[in-house]
Design an enzyme around this catalytic site. Structure first.
Site, PDB file in Angstrom:
ATOM      1  N   HIS A  17      -6.394 -21.193  27.768  1.00 57.08           N
ATOM      2  CA  HIS A  17      -7.330 -20.497  26.885  1.00 57.08           C
ATOM      3  C   HIS A  17      -8.201 -21.499  26.160  1.00 57.08           C
ATOM      4  O   HIS A  17      -7.948 -22.716  26.202  1.00 57.08           O
ATOM      5  CB  HIS A  17      -6.551 -19.604  25.905  1.00 57.08           C
ATOM      6  CG  HIS A  17      -5.521 -20.341  25.092  1.00 57.08           C
ATOM      7  ND1 HIS A  17      -4.293 -20.717  25.595  1.00 57.08           N
ATOM      8  CD2 HIS A  17      -5.550 -20.811  23.821  1.00 57.08           C
ATOM      9  CE1 HIS A  17      -3.603 -21.356  24.671  1.00 57.08           C
ATOM     10  NE2 HIS A  17      -4.357 -21.437  23.585  1.00 57.08           N
ATOM     11  N   ARG A  49     -15.605 -18.101  12.494  1.00 58.75           N
ATOM     12  CA  ARG A  49     -14.307 -17.581  12.955  1.00 58.75           C
ATOM     13  C   ARG A  49     -13.168 -18.337  12.273  1.00 58.75           C
ATOM     14  O   ARG A  49     -13.221 -19.562  12.127  1.00 58.75           O
ATOM     15  CB  ARG A  49     -14.214 -17.759  14.468  1.00 58.75           C
ATOM     16  CG  ARG A  49     -12.851 -17.436  15.065  1.00 58.75           C
ATOM     17  CD  ARG A  49     -12.905 -17.550  16.585  1.00 58.75           C
ATOM     18  NE  ARG A  49     -11.591 -17.480  17.178  1.00 58.75           N
ATOM     19  CZ  ARG A  49     -10.942 -16.354  17.460  1.00 58.75           C
ATOM     20  NH1 ARG A  49     -11.510 -15.183  17.171  1.00 58.75           N
ATOM     21  NH2 ARG A  49      -9.752 -16.377  18.001  1.00 58.75           N
TER      22      ARG A  49
END
Ligand SMILES: C=C1C[C@]23C[C@@]1(O)CC[C@H]2[C@@]12CC[C@H](O)[C@@](C)(C(=O)O1)[C@H]2[C@@H]3C(=O)O
Ligand SMILES: O=C(O)CCC(=O)C(=O)O
Ligand SMILES: [Fe+2]
Length: 371
Positions: A260, A270
């Site tokens: 990932h 974020r």
């Protein structure tokens, strides 16, 4: 995105698992299936109180909003503490700052003093409460997995994380939004991301990630076309779970450690809060005997968690371009790093350089322990 209610989810999509589901047998089955096919799933109705999660997010945002000089007092990350950008070989160009903490309560309390001088007690209480809750959720998932895999000892995985010497970590990643310009130099709303945290697999047993409502996480799903990154839609009410390398080895490769990465973007900041459930340093990681069968012969040799961590630390230090021959030394053992050689010429001279790309480094990590 489908919520799994009948033990099935659409191939290629991200499995969503309602952990409050009454039918525990069905639940075990779908968690195992998700971890075998994807190595990744989203958990809803996890039961962690909203205020525990909200306080953790507030503390995280509070820390990252401090002046740089103050944040730096909690750094440089060695590997614990505050760091920015240089997260590893794959993330070097990343747009991220982070705080890496050992998840043990006394270690959190000690670190808190350099993280926020005034409110360090409040900081440790919030972090410790969060870690306790997320650790419980991780153990519940690991016990369901062990039972779903048919292991007699359903605490085989969770015991390592519950151990008071567990090497579990808590990491806060902050990906500030970046301005983007179009040709005539006017600020534009460009939603194309940049890599914030480069592609990798998590080395630990199980990862539980929660983020604010800003997108960024992507997985390389084994069930999709090779090389296709699947964006994970953000859901601040959920936890995202991924299998780590150690769990892959303990299940003899039946559960897969998913690759990932996280992207930063130009429109919003974020924040992700990530718990990495890990064994104690001295623990041996090896395929559980029930996971080794004639149809699935033993794939990994035994290694200690500390040995695996040392190898990763060396790999992080390894430059992308190395002089040959390259050797990595781990506890007196010499392991050769597979390199892609190329010949370059400068004037009349010819020399060989060797490099290893980020993808190969990631593949190399756990493959060192193949039998
Ligand atoms: C790119 C990397 C950073 C990392 C080591 C690695 O080579 C691959 C795994 C990364 C990771 C993810 C989980 C933890 O945050 C971490 C400390 C770990 O154990 O593995 C990081 C490593 C890091 O930041 O150094
Ligand atoms: O921030 C994210 O979404 C991913 C972070 C991550 O993969 C990590 O910290 O290991
Ligand atoms: Fe990760």
């Amino acid at each position: 995105m489908p919520v799994v209610r009948n033990g099935r989810y659409r191939a290629g999509s991200i499995p969503v698992i309602d952990i409050s589901w009454r039918s525990r047998d069905m639940l075990k089955e779908i968690i195992v299936k998700a971890c075998e096919e994807c190595g990744f799933f989203k958990v809803i109705n996890h039961g962690i109180p909203d205020d525990v999660v909200a306080k953790m997010e507030a503390v995280g945002l509070g820390f990252f909003s401090l002046p740089v000089a103050e944040k730096q007092q909690a750094g440089p990350a060695n590997p614990l503490g505050y760091g920015s950008k240089t997260i590893g070989p794959n993330g070097d160009t990343g747009e991220v700052e982070y705080l890496l903490l050992h998840a043990n309560p006394s270690s959190v309390s000690l670190r808190a003093k350099s993280i926020c001088k005034e409110d360090n007690i409040e900081f440790s209480c919030v972090v410790n409460e969060y870690v306790e809750s997320v650790k419980e959720l991780a153990c519940e998932i690991l016990e369901l997995l062990a039972s779903g895999l048919g292991l007699e000892d359903t605490g085989a995985f969770s015991r390592l994380i519950r151990d008071k010497e567990s090497d579990s970590l808590l990491r806060l990643n902050h990906y500030p939004s970046f301005p983007s310009y179009c040709n005539n130099n006017k600020l534009e709303e460009n939603k194309v991301g940049r890599v914030g945290f480069g592609e990798h697999t998590d080395p630990q047993i199980l990862t539980l990630l929660r983020s604010n409502g800003v997108a960024g996480l992507q997985i390389l799903s084994p069930s999709t076309d090779a090389g296709a990154w699947v964006p994970v839609p953000p859901d601040p009410a959920a936890f995202f779970v991924n299998v780590g390398d150690a769990l892959q080895a303990m299940t003899n490769g039946r559960l897969v450690s998913v690759r990932h990465r996280a992207m930063a973007n130009s429109y919003n900041t974020r924040l992700s809060t990530v718990f990495f459930g890990a064994p104690p340093l001295h623990a041996w990681i090896s395929p559980i005997p029930e996971m080794v069968t004639t149809l699935r012969p033993r794939r990994y040799r035994a290694f200690t968690w500390s040995e695996f961590k040392k190898m990763i630390a060396l790999l992080v230090k390894t430059e992308d371009c190395l002089e040959v021959p390259q050797r990595l030394e781990i506890e007196d053992q010499c392991v050769a790093l597979r390199l892609n050689h190329r010949t370059e010429s400068t004037g009349s001279e010819k020399f060989e350089t060797a490099s290893i790309c980020a993808e190969d480094k990631e593949a190399w990590k756990i493959s060192q322990y193949l039998t």
